[in-house]
Design a protein around this motif. Structure first.
Motif, PDB file in Angstrom:
ATOM      1  N   LEU A  53       1.769   7.942   1.224  1.00  0.00           N
ATOM      2  CA  LEU A  53       0.385   7.460   1.113  1.00  0.00           C
ATOM      3  C   LEU A  53      -0.018   7.345  -0.360  1.00  0.00           C
ATOM      4  O   LEU A  53      -0.848   6.519  -0.738  1.00  0.00           O
ATOM      5  CB  LEU A  53      -0.562   8.396   1.859  1.00  0.00           C
ATOM      6  CG  LEU A  53      -0.361   8.426   3.377  1.00  0.00           C
ATOM      7  CD1 LEU A  53      -1.353   9.386   4.017  1.00  0.00           C
ATOM      8  CD2 LEU A  53      -0.515   7.049   3.986  1.00  0.00           C
ATOM      9  N   GLU A  54       0.600   8.171  -1.152  1.00  0.00           N
ATOM     10  CA  GLU A  54       0.313   8.132  -2.587  1.00  0.00           C
ATOM     11  C   GLU A  54       0.678   6.758  -3.166  1.00  0.00           C
ATOM     12  O   GLU A  54       0.012   6.253  -4.064  1.00  0.00           O
ATOM     13  CB  GLU A  54       1.137   9.235  -3.273  1.00  0.00           C
ATOM     14  CG  GLU A  54       0.684   9.612  -4.657  1.00  0.00           C
ATOM     15  CD  GLU A  54      -0.711  10.219  -4.691  1.00  0.00           C
ATOM     16  OE1 GLU A  54      -1.296  10.508  -3.630  1.00  0.00           O
ATOM     17  OE2 GLU A  54      -1.237  10.373  -5.804  1.00  0.00           O
ATOM     18  N   ASP A  55       1.754   6.184  -2.650  1.00  0.00           N
ATOM     19  CA  ASP A  55       2.160   4.854  -3.117  1.00  0.00           C
ATOM     20  C   ASP A  55       1.106   3.809  -2.774  1.00  0.00           C
ATOM     21  O   ASP A  55       0.871   2.878  -3.538  1.00  0.00           O
ATOM     22  CB  ASP A  55       3.513   4.463  -2.495  1.00  0.00           C
ATOM     23  CG  ASP A  55       4.665   5.257  -3.087  1.00  0.00           C
ATOM     24  OD1 ASP A  55       4.540   5.704  -4.242  1.00  0.00           O
ATOM     25  OD2 ASP A  55       5.676   5.446  -2.389  1.00  0.00           O
ATOM     26  N   ILE A  56       0.500   3.972  -1.614  1.00  0.00           N
ATOM     27  CA  ILE A  56      -0.556   3.029  -1.226  1.00  0.00           C
ATOM     28  C   ILE A  56      -1.752   3.211  -2.148  1.00  0.00           C
ATOM     29  O   ILE A  56      -2.317   2.256  -2.670  1.00  0.00           O
ATOM     30  CB  ILE A  56      -0.992   3.275   0.241  1.00  0.00           C
ATOM     31  CG1 ILE A  56       0.160   2.953   1.187  1.00  0.00           C
ATOM     32  CG2 ILE A  56      -2.219   2.443   0.573  1.00  0.00           C
ATOM     33  CD1 ILE A  56      -0.133   3.251   2.636  1.00  0.00           C
ATOM     34  N   ARG A  57      -2.132   4.459  -2.349  1.00  0.00           N
ATOM     35  CA  ARG A  57      -3.314   4.749  -3.170  1.00  0.00           C
ATOM     36  C   ARG A  57      -3.151   4.188  -4.577  1.00  0.00           C
ATOM     37  O   ARG A  57      -4.106   3.679  -5.163  1.00  0.00           O
ATOM     38  CB  ARG A  57      -3.538   6.263  -3.220  1.00  0.00           C
ATOM     39  CG  ARG A  57      -4.838   6.666  -3.881  1.00  0.00           C
ATOM     40  CD  ARG A  57      -5.138   8.111  -3.561  1.00  0.00           C
ATOM     41  NE  ARG A  57      -4.243   9.009  -4.248  1.00  0.00           N
ATOM     42  CZ  ARG A  57      -4.532   9.632  -5.382  1.00  0.00           C
ATOM     43  NH1 ARG A  57      -5.686   9.427  -5.970  1.00  0.00           N
ATOM     44  NH2 ARG A  57      -3.674  10.460  -5.925  1.00  0.00           N
ATOM     45  N   LEU A  58      -1.944   4.275  -5.109  1.00  0.00           N
ATOM     46  CA  LEU A  58      -1.703   3.799  -6.473  1.00  0.00           C
ATOM     47  C   LEU A  58      -1.241   2.345  -6.501  1.00  0.00           C
ATOM     48  O   LEU A  58      -0.878   1.824  -7.545  1.00  0.00           O
ATOM     49  CB  LEU A  58      -0.671   4.699  -7.165  1.00  0.00           C
ATOM     50  CG  LEU A  58      -1.134   6.152  -7.320  1.00  0.00           C
ATOM     51  CD1 LEU A  58      -0.011   7.021  -7.846  1.00  0.00           C
ATOM     52  CD2 LEU A  58      -2.346   6.232  -8.244  1.00  0.00           C
ATOM     53  N   HIS A  59      -1.255   1.727  -5.327  1.00  0.00           N
ATOM     54  CA  HIS A  59      -0.893   0.312  -5.193  1.00  0.00           C
ATOM     55  C   HIS A  59       0.483   0.028  -5.807  1.00  0.00           C
ATOM     56  O   HIS A  59       0.665  -0.940  -6.532  1.00  0.00           O
ATOM     57  CB  HIS A  59      -1.958  -0.584  -5.835  1.00  0.00           C
ATOM     58  CG  HIS A  59      -1.876  -2.007  -5.362  1.00  0.00           C
ATOM     59  ND1 HIS A  59      -2.172  -2.387  -4.077  1.00  0.00           N
ATOM     60  CD2 HIS A  59      -1.507  -3.144  -5.993  1.00  0.00           C
ATOM     61  CE1 HIS A  59      -2.005  -3.677  -3.950  1.00  0.00           C
ATOM     62  NE2 HIS A  59      -1.590  -4.172  -5.091  1.00  0.00           N
ATOM     63  N   ARG A  60       1.441   0.867  -5.486  1.00  0.00           N
ATOM     64  CA  ARG A  60       2.801   0.651  -5.992  1.00  0.00           C
ATOM     65  C   ARG A  60       3.522  -0.305  -5.040  1.00  0.00           C
ATOM     66  O   ARG A  60       4.316   0.122  -4.190  1.00  0.00           O
ATOM     67  CB  ARG A  60       3.559   1.977  -6.051  1.00  0.00           C
ATOM     68  CG  ARG A  60       3.028   2.929  -7.118  1.00  0.00           C
ATOM     69  CD  ARG A  60       3.893   4.187  -7.093  1.00  0.00           C
ATOM     70  NE  ARG A  60       3.434   5.179  -8.034  1.00  0.00           N
ATOM     71  CZ  ARG A  60       3.313   6.471  -7.755  1.00  0.00           C
ATOM     72  NH1 ARG A  60       3.617   6.924  -6.543  1.00  0.00           N
ATOM     73  NH2 ARG A  60       2.898   7.314  -8.672  1.00  0.00           N
ATOM     74  N   ILE A  61       3.268  -1.592  -5.220  1.00  0.00           N
ATOM     75  CA  ILE A  61       3.851  -2.544  -4.271  1.00  0.00           C
ATOM     76  C   ILE A  61       5.361  -2.672  -4.444  1.00  0.00           C
ATOM     77  O   ILE A  61       6.030  -3.217  -3.581  1.00  0.00           O
ATOM     78  CB  ILE A  61       3.185  -3.940  -4.365  1.00  0.00           C
ATOM     79  CG1 ILE A  61       3.210  -4.447  -5.801  1.00  0.00           C
ATOM     80  CG2 ILE A  61       1.798  -3.929  -3.807  1.00  0.00           C
ATOM     81  CD1 ILE A  61       2.715  -5.869  -5.946  1.00  0.00           C
ATOM     82  N   LEU A  80      -6.659  -1.831   1.593  1.00  0.00           N
ATOM     83  CA  LEU A  80      -7.380  -0.822   0.812  1.00  0.00           C
ATOM     84  C   LEU A  80      -8.095  -1.432  -0.402  1.00  0.00           C
ATOM     85  O   LEU A  80      -9.300  -1.194  -0.583  1.00  0.00           O
ATOM     86  CB  LEU A  80      -6.428   0.309   0.404  1.00  0.00           C
ATOM     87  CG  LEU A  80      -7.060   1.483  -0.348  1.00  0.00           C
ATOM     88  CD1 LEU A  80      -8.175   2.134   0.468  1.00  0.00           C
ATOM     89  CD2 LEU A  80      -6.004   2.529  -0.699  1.00  0.00           C
ATOM     90  N   TRP A  90      -9.335  11.726   0.556  1.00  0.00           N
ATOM     91  CA  TRP A  90      -9.334  10.333   0.132  1.00  0.00           C
ATOM     92  C   TRP A  90      -8.784   9.399   1.202  1.00  0.00           C
ATOM     93  O   TRP A  90      -9.065   8.212   1.223  1.00  0.00           O
ATOM     94  CB  TRP A  90      -8.540  10.166  -1.162  1.00  0.00           C
ATOM     95  CG  TRP A  90      -7.054  10.387  -1.044  1.00  0.00           C
ATOM     96  CD1 TRP A  90      -6.385  11.551  -1.232  1.00  0.00           C
ATOM     97  CD2 TRP A  90      -6.066   9.417  -0.683  1.00  0.00           C
ATOM     98  NE1 TRP A  90      -5.040  11.382  -1.023  1.00  0.00           N
ATOM     99  CE2 TRP A  90      -4.817  10.070  -0.684  1.00  0.00           C
ATOM    100  CE3 TRP A  90      -6.110   8.062  -0.372  1.00  0.00           C
ATOM    101  CZ2 TRP A  90      -3.632   9.426  -0.381  1.00  0.00           C
ATOM    102  CZ3 TRP A  90      -4.922   7.419  -0.066  1.00  0.00           C
ATOM    103  CH2 TRP A  90      -3.704   8.102  -0.074  1.00  0.00           C
ATOM    104  N   ALA A 127       6.340  -7.965  -6.693  1.00  0.00           N
ATOM    105  CA  ALA A 127       7.132  -6.749  -6.821  1.00  0.00           C
ATOM    106  C   ALA A 127       8.562  -7.048  -7.243  1.00  0.00           C
ATOM    107  O   ALA A 127       9.185  -6.262  -7.951  1.00  0.00           O
ATOM    108  CB  ALA A 127       7.127  -5.978  -5.497  1.00  0.00           C
ATOM    109  N   PHE A 142      -1.655  -1.814   1.567  1.00  0.00           N
ATOM    110  CA  PHE A 142      -1.467  -2.347   0.218  1.00  0.00           C
ATOM    111  C   PHE A 142      -2.443  -3.502  -0.024  1.00  0.00           C
ATOM    112  O   PHE A 142      -2.801  -3.798  -1.152  1.00  0.00           O
ATOM    113  CB  PHE A 142      -0.033  -2.835   0.016  1.00  0.00           C
ATOM    114  CG  PHE A 142       0.933  -1.724  -0.288  1.00  0.00           C
ATOM    115  CD1 PHE A 142       0.809  -0.972  -1.452  1.00  0.00           C
ATOM    116  CD2 PHE A 142       1.958  -1.411   0.588  1.00  0.00           C
ATOM    117  CE1 PHE A 142       1.688   0.066  -1.733  1.00  0.00           C
ATOM    118  CE2 PHE A 142       2.835  -0.375   0.322  1.00  0.00           C
ATOM    119  CZ  PHE A 142       2.702   0.367  -0.841  1.00  0.00           C
ATOM    120  N   GLY A 148      -5.915   3.273  -8.941  1.00  0.00           N
ATOM    121  CA  GLY A 148      -4.816   2.323  -8.761  1.00  0.00           C
ATOM    122  C   GLY A 148      -5.124   1.214  -7.780  1.00  0.00           C
ATOM    123  O   GLY A 148      -4.399   0.216  -7.716  1.00  0.00           O
ATOM    124  N   SER A 149      -6.167   1.390  -6.990  1.00  0.00           N
ATOM    125  CA  SER A 149      -6.473   0.376  -5.976  1.00  0.00           C
ATOM    126  C   SER A 149      -7.550  -0.608  -6.420  1.00  0.00           C
ATOM    127  O   SER A 149      -7.950  -1.468  -5.641  1.00  0.00           O
ATOM    128  CB  SER A 149      -6.907   1.048  -4.669  1.00  0.00           C
ATOM    129  OG  SER A 149      -5.792   1.642  -4.059  1.00  0.00           O
TER     130      SER A 149
END
Lengths: 212, 654
Positions: free
Chosen positions: A80-88, B395, B379, B505, B392, B440-441
């Motif tokens: 979920l951390e990847d989603i939060r930080l938008h690590r696509i 959000l 969060w 990406a 992705f 980051g979002s």
């Protein structure tokens, strides 16, 4: 997690956007798996079934065996951390992981099936009983029956080897030199002629078929 | 004519059916408030039946519903035993027999059939009985019929006080739900509505909330769609004094409403729309249908406003049933926004916009209050349910939308002088949390975000929380630069969103199937925000990264067209970063100059023509149809605070 404990609330309407996004992830995995599979099996030889979970395979001797679908699966986790930080960048990474694992499982299953089939009819060659890999190959070739493609052209069998075994075989071929190459060529030609003739005999069973 | 038939079925001939202590009391209380001229205002010819037989109820129903002319409003109330058999809900009467319900009890389908035959203008059905939610089955059956809509009154509202599997609780003083209903009609307990009349959907929603607060294990089902205006179940004791009666007088309305006749051909579509809302809001579909239906109505006679106002009470509860937070606010935004079309010619438009906009503020505040604590605690509250790769995209969009709705509520509240108890404080807390947890979002995915951000950066909240606004601007602009200004068009599918993310990406070329926003409106919004936040110096050094990039400013010719799915008139001013000739932008100052040179006259003309309520409706249009920007309220000029609000370029917004 019980629904009441689930902290996710969402919010706002986005129509089918989310479902479509996830579906495209799946489509991408499927397309890439298809590409990987096509490297081993021609797409024309891939069967698709809409119903049932088993099929009967008719054997040349008249018997039949039941085969069924096998499931290949891969479990990955999206942080979920990847989603939060938008690590696509994790998206292609995850897709690659799934495709690699699925292809690996497919390949393993295919070799296991082939080995099992050969063992069942005793059509196997134990390489350890031969002086060299090239001679084992020659023995294998002798035992094989070639097929033809849809146009009636003879098709040569595929040889699947790991990199080290392949290099060893190539070295061994070079060591045996031209006599072995000629022998292989002779057997191959003969097997191809037999395959074409067998195919013609089969085709003659059609009432409208005429030899070219 | 306003008629009601009130039934209290307390005692039964069958030994299998227990006496109900409160049914008679309920019927007495309901009949008293409904026939009170200052409350329900139903005609004295209305009837109350205590412990009637099936035959007596059938006769009474036929007398009221099939009268000529049919009643303008017909309300049917039943308190007693209820049961579901064979997918049909039955109300049990004195001579009913368990096991012989179809022969001895009153099926709800029978009531529907009579209603359809008689065609009263508005129908309200209230059932306080065990398993009353079972009537929803019957209604769904009726709606599935080939002749959808034709068999359903254009105006029907239902309140079932218990779900299909639940018992309706009661005391000697009456049923819990009916007691709450009566208190609301009497005005002992205020509903959020300030309209002249209370409709049953508003009351039902209120009853459900009261029961939930009291911890009663009984979930009322509220259902209703009114196509001809606000349903007039009862007078509203808490009506705002300034609100004029909405549809004629209480007794003077024609039996067959002109609105219903005009909308005959759209009835199926509107019912379908209503039903679909329970699965989620499709703002494009909703806005399109409102636009089409309004085109059939006589705006000068106030029909469009009546129609939209009625829907604005019917649709939000249905949208809320989808379980998606903010769905009701989205529906209210679409309803208010649709009125921008008739703002100039419909005499009731201003009042209707104000009424809906105020409820929009209340809805946003309620949703933000519901979000605040879960978000402060975790969060993940902002993630979709179910979540996964889809977040992705969802959000970042959700965060932009949240900023937009938060800001739109501020704009409306300030325009109407609404005192918000906790809305501003909640917004500040959420804003803080977003920046702490979702740095980051704050990314630029689609031009869709331009509309939300334009309202946010134009709103008072932005000036009150300038450091946070600057941080948001900085994150978004940096991301816009990082992705080379490539953002998706306003309309895009999840499939193309995936391909877009994949291409970014993997640093591979963008597939032809991905529609990018070229030129993008998002850049114009970000540049405008930089001016309003005095951040020009921070932007200039990075503009060369956007060399050759185009940005667009669309200005409509007539504000009444602002909610049309595709606005036919108006002008697109396209500016290019680094263009050698003409409209080249090398600095934000160039953007300001170009904006002034090429947009000002069109904006001035548009601005002079917009009334305060049209401005509110147009602001909400940006929320409902986020492919348009209300540039008159969002210009690249540093805002100046005045006593009345924030003045920009001679115009006062808010």
């Amino acid at each position: 997690m019980a629904a009441s404990d689930d902290p996710r609330r969402g919010g706002f309407s986005f129509g089918q956007l989310g479902e479509e996004f996830d579906e495209e992830f799946t489509n991408t995995v499927r397309n890439l798996c298809d590409i990987e599979r096509a490297k081993i099996i021609s797409p024309e030889n891939v069967a698709h079934y809409s119903h049932g979970h088993q099929w009967l395979e008719l054997e040349p001797q008249g018997g039949m065996t039941k085969s069924g679908f096998e499931t290949h699966s891969h479990e990955g986790s999206l942080q979920l951390e990847d989603i939060r930080l938008h690590r696509i960048e994790v998206i292609p990474r995850h897709v690659t992981a799934v495709v690699t694992e699925m292809s690996k499982q497919f390949t393993q299953m295919m070799y296991a099936e082939v080995a099992e089939g050969a063992d069942a009819v005793g059509n196997t060659v134990d390489a350890k009983q031969f002086e060299s890999p090239a001679l084992a190959f020659l023995e294998g070739l002798k035992r094989l029956e070639f097929g033809v493609d849809r146009q009636g052209n003879p098709s040569r069998p595929q040889l699947h080897l790991g990199q080290a075994a392949l290099e060893a075989l190539q070295r061994d071929f070079e060591k045996h030199g031209k006599p072995l190459q000629d022998k292989i060529e002779e057997i191959t030609k003969q097997k191809e002629r037999e395959a074409v003739e067998r195919n013609k005999s089969r085709l003659r069973r059609f009432k409208g078929y005429k030899d070219a | 004519m306003r008629s009601c038939l009130v039934i209290g079925s307390a005692t039964y001939e069958s030994d299998d059916l227990d006496e109900l202590l409160g049914a008679k009391t309920d019927a007495d209380n309901v009949y008293a408030v409904l026939t009170d001229p200052k409350l329900g205002a139903y005609d004295s010819s209305s009837a109350k039946l205590i412990d009637p037989t099936l035959e007596e109820v059938r006769d009474a129903l036929a007398k009221f519903v099939l009268s000529s002319p049919p009643p303008d409003v017909f309300t049917f109330y039943f308190a007693g035993h209820g049961d579901v058999n064979g997918g049909t809900f039955y109300m049990l009467l004195r001579n009913s027999r368990i096991g012989q319900l179809s022969r001895t009890a009153l099926g709800i389908t029978e009531v529907f059939s009579l209603v359809n035959e008689g065609q009263p203008q508005q129908v309200n059905i209230v059932i306080d009985a065990c398993r009353a939610g079972g009537l929803v089955f019957d209604l769904t059956q009726a709606i599935k019929a080939e002749s959808l809509g034709a068999h359903i009154s254009p105006n029907i509202s239902l309140l079932a006080t218990a779900d299909i599997a639940q018992a309706a609780e009661e005391t000697q003083e009456g049923g819990i739900a009916t007691t709450a209903l009566v208190r609301a009609i009497r005005g002992d307990d205020a509903t959020p509505s300030t309209a002249s009349y209370l409709d049953l959907v508003t009351l039902g929603t209120h009853v459900a909330a009261r029961m939930a607060e009291a911890g009663v294990a009984q979930a009322p089902i509220v259902w209703g769609l009114n196509l001809t205006g606000l349903s007039r179940f009862a007078l509203n004791p808490h009506a705002a004094k300034s609100v004029v009666p909405l549809i004629g007088t209480m007794t003077g309305a024609a039996a067959s409403s002109p609105i219903a006749q005009q909308l005959e051909g759209r009835r199926d579509h509107l019912w379908r729309l209503y039903l679909d809302l329970g699965q989620g809001v499709d703002l494009g579909q909703l806005s399109g249908e409102l636009e089409t239906a309004m085109g059939l109505l006589d705006s000068e006679a106030g029909q469009a406003s009546d129609f939209i106002l009625g829907l604005s009470y019917s649709l939000p509860p249905r949208a809320r049933a989808s379980g998606e937070p903010f769905a009701n606010a989205e529906v209210l935004a679409a309803c208010a926004a649709s009125l921008v079309k008739v703002g100039k010619k419909d005499p009731k438009a201003a009042t209707a916009i104000e009424d809906i906009a105020k409820r929009f503020v209340a809805a946003v505040d309620a949703e933000m209050a519901a979000l605040e604590l879960p978000l402060l605690n975790n969060w993940r509250a902002l993630l979709s349910r179910p979540s996964g790769y889809r977040d992705f995209v969802l959000l970042p969009l959700r965060i932009s939308k949240l900023l937009g709705y938060m800001a739109a509520a501020e704009v409306v509240a300030e325009a109407h002088g609404i005192v918000r108890i906790s809305g501003e404080c909640t917004a500040a807390n959420i804003l803080q949390r977003l920046l702490t947890d979702f740095e980051g979002s704050f990314v630029c995915l689609s031009d869709q975000q331009a509309a939300y951000l334009s309202v946010f950066f134009a709103s008072p909240i932005c000036l009150r929380h300038q450091p946070e606004a600057e941080q948001i601007f900085g994150l978004m602009f940096a991301d816009f630069i990082a992705r080379g200004g490539r953002v998706l068009a306003t309309q895009f599918t999840g499939s193309s969103a995936f391909q877009y993310c994949w291409a970014l990406a993997t640093e591979t070329p963008m597939p032809a199937t991905v529609q990018l926003a070229v030129p993008t409106t998002l850049l114009a919004v970000l540049l405008t925000a930089s001016v309003r936040l005095n951040n020009e110096d921070a932007v200039d050094p990075y503009l060369h990264f956007l060399d050759h990039h185009g940005t667009n400013i669309y200005i409509p010719e007539d504000i009444s067209e602002f909610m049309r799915p595709s606005i036919p008139n108006g002008v697109n001013v396209t500016l290019s970063v680094g263009a050698e000739h003409g409209l080249g932008i090398f600095t934000v100052a160039d953007f300001r100059s170009a904006f002034t040179k090429y947009c000002s006259s069109a904006l001035e003309k548009l601005n002079s023509d917009i009334s305060p309520n049209e401005r509110i409706a147009a602001t909400l249009a940006c929320m409902a149809q986020p492919d348009r920007i209300l540039w008159p309220t969002f210009q690249p000029v540093p805002p100046v605070e005045t006593a009345k609000g924030f003045a920009v370029d001679g115009a006062t917004d808010g």
